[in-house]
Design a protein around this motif. Structure first.
Motif, short mmCIF file in Angstrom:
data_model
loop_
_atom_site.label_atom_id
_atom_site.label_comp_id
_atom_site.label_asym_id
_atom_site.label_seq_id
_atom_site.Cartn_x
_atom_site.Cartn_y
_atom_site.Cartn_z
N LEU A 49 -14.93 41.45 -33.22
CA LEU A 49 -14.47 42.68 -33.85
C LEU A 49 -14.68 43.87 -32.94
O LEU A 49 -13.81 44.75 -32.82
N ARG A 50 -15.81 43.92 -32.27
CA ARG A 50 -16.13 45.02 -31.35
C ARG A 50 -15.06 45.13 -30.26
O ARG A 50 -14.53 46.21 -29.98
N GLY B 274 -6.50 35.70 -37.73
CA GLY B 274 -6.75 35.04 -39.01
C GLY B 274 -6.17 33.64 -39.05
O GLY B 274 -6.82 32.71 -39.55
N ARG B 275 -4.95 33.47 -38.52
CA ARG B 275 -4.33 32.15 -38.53
C ARG B 275 -5.11 31.16 -37.67
O ARG B 275 -5.32 30.01 -38.06
N ARG B 276 -5.57 31.62 -36.50
CA ARG B 276 -6.35 30.74 -35.61
C ARG B 276 -7.66 30.33 -36.27
O ARG B 276 -8.06 29.16 -36.20
N ALA B 277 -8.33 31.28 -36.91
CA ALA B 277 -9.59 30.96 -37.57
C ALA B 277 -9.38 29.96 -38.70
O ALA B 277 -10.14 29.00 -38.85
N VAL C 14 -15.14 32.33 -34.37
CA VAL C 14 -13.83 32.72 -34.91
C VAL C 14 -14.03 33.65 -36.10
O VAL C 14 -15.02 33.56 -36.82
N GLY C 15 -13.05 34.53 -36.30
CA GLY C 15 -13.12 35.48 -37.41
C GLY C 15 -13.64 36.83 -36.95
O GLY C 15 -14.52 36.90 -36.09
N LEU C 16 -13.08 37.89 -37.54
CA LEU C 16 -13.49 39.24 -37.19
C LEU C 16 -14.54 39.80 -38.14
O LEU C 16 -15.62 40.22 -37.71
#
Length: 323
Positions: free
Chosen positions: A196-197, A126-129, A157-159
């Motif tokens: 996410l996968r 989350g911080r990186r995104a 970026v982001g899950l």
């Protein structure tokens, strides 16, 4: 400690033990399956590897539920007698003694270890995104975010809500069709939620088996990349254009001492070969795959239920706790 809390602790500890053991078995068997799996088309391979990564956890949950639910525990546990209880199939129970004190401590330790495993990577993601998106500007014409940078990179970026981030240098140094291929590749990652996968697949593998399980995780990563290459090629109408974009982008990557994100991936040779080769016809429908893997896990759990039940009872006898 109440009987219900002790039973829940026992169920959690049993599930953890089954999860670890079934993960060890999968790590041992996977090299035997790998050759056949690599023959599948990239998309089907992705689904199958994701399901295999989740299988130890699915098996552990299924076995534990079947072992404890009144409606199912009699299916796999043979009727037997215990002094003072009588006969009949039943779930493992704890009725005092050292184990009733130890089990809750083990369960709490397992829960704490699980949270420590899940939360830090999730926060880093989350911080990186947030950092990358804060440095970028939205480009609605391309449906992506662009960062003014001299480094060549393309990221998803982001899950849960993945977004594509490109560098300005990538758009300027690649030909328009090459840039379109890279963008389509990253959009395929976002649509498929590959980050996410792969994150869930890594979590589903027992931590102590991360070394033995790395071939499966590497193959899943490669399958995701190849599946996105195939989608980009289908959208562009030319597989060679995507191969050309991969090679060109690889040549524009920063040197290893530069601390910049990169589009370059391992398995580049395999990705190029997959694009040049004729499409693989094998398909494995996802619904059928999910049903098959679930049936396999439930069937295996049912077959091994009696052994698991008596193993739990032997542990209790060892610490002199009568079930």
């Amino acid at each position: 400690m109440s009987p219900l809390a002790t039973s829940l602790a026992l169920a959690l500890v049993l599930a953890g033990a089954i999860w670890w053991l079934s993960g060890a078995l999968l790590a041992l068997l996977y090299p035997l399956l790998r050759t056949r799996i690599t023959r599948l088309a990239a998309g089907s391979r992705c689904h199958l590897l994701s399901a295999l990564a989740a299988l130890p956890l699915l098996f552990a949950v299924a076995a534990t539920v079947l072992l404890h639910l009144p409606a199912t525990r009699g299916l796999g546990v043979a009727a037997h007698c215990h002094e003072g209880i009588g006969c009949g199939a039943h779930a493992p129970v704890v009725s005092g003694g050292a184990l009733s004190l130890l089990l809750p401590l083990l369960a709490v330790a397992m829960l704490a270890a699980g949270l420590l495993r899940i939360l830090p990577p999730l926060r880093r993601q989350g911080r990186r995104a947030r950092q990358l998106l804060a440095l970028s500007q939205r480009d609605d014409s391309r449906d992506c975010a662009i960062i003014e940078s001299d480094s060549v990179f393309a990221l998803t970026v982001g899950l849960l809500r993945p977004q594509v981030v490109l560098s300005r240098a990538l758009l300027e140094q690649l030909e328009p069709r090459q840039g379109a291929a890279v963008l389509l590749h990253e959009k395929a990652h976002a649509r498929r939620r590959d980050s996410l996968r792969q994150w869930l697949a890594a979590l589903a593998a027992p931590r102590l088996l991360s070394g033995a399980g790395r071939p499966l995780q590497r193959d899943l990563h490669a399958a995701c990349e190849q599946a996105c290459d195939q989608e980009a090629a289908l959208a562009l109408g030319d597989r060679l254009d995507v191969a050309d974009a991969l090679l060109t982008a690889e040549g524009r990557l920063p040197t290893p001492d530069q601390k910049a994100p990169a589009t370059g991936e391992s398995h580049l040779h395999d990705r190029i070969a997959a694009l040049i080769a004729p499409p693989q016809p094998e398909r494995l429908p996802l619904p059928l795959l999910v049903i098959g893997v679930t049936a396999l896990a439930l069937g295996a759990a049912l077959v091994g239920l009696d052994t698991l039940h008596h193993s739990a009872e032997r542990v209790q006898e060892w610490v002199r706790v009568q079930p």
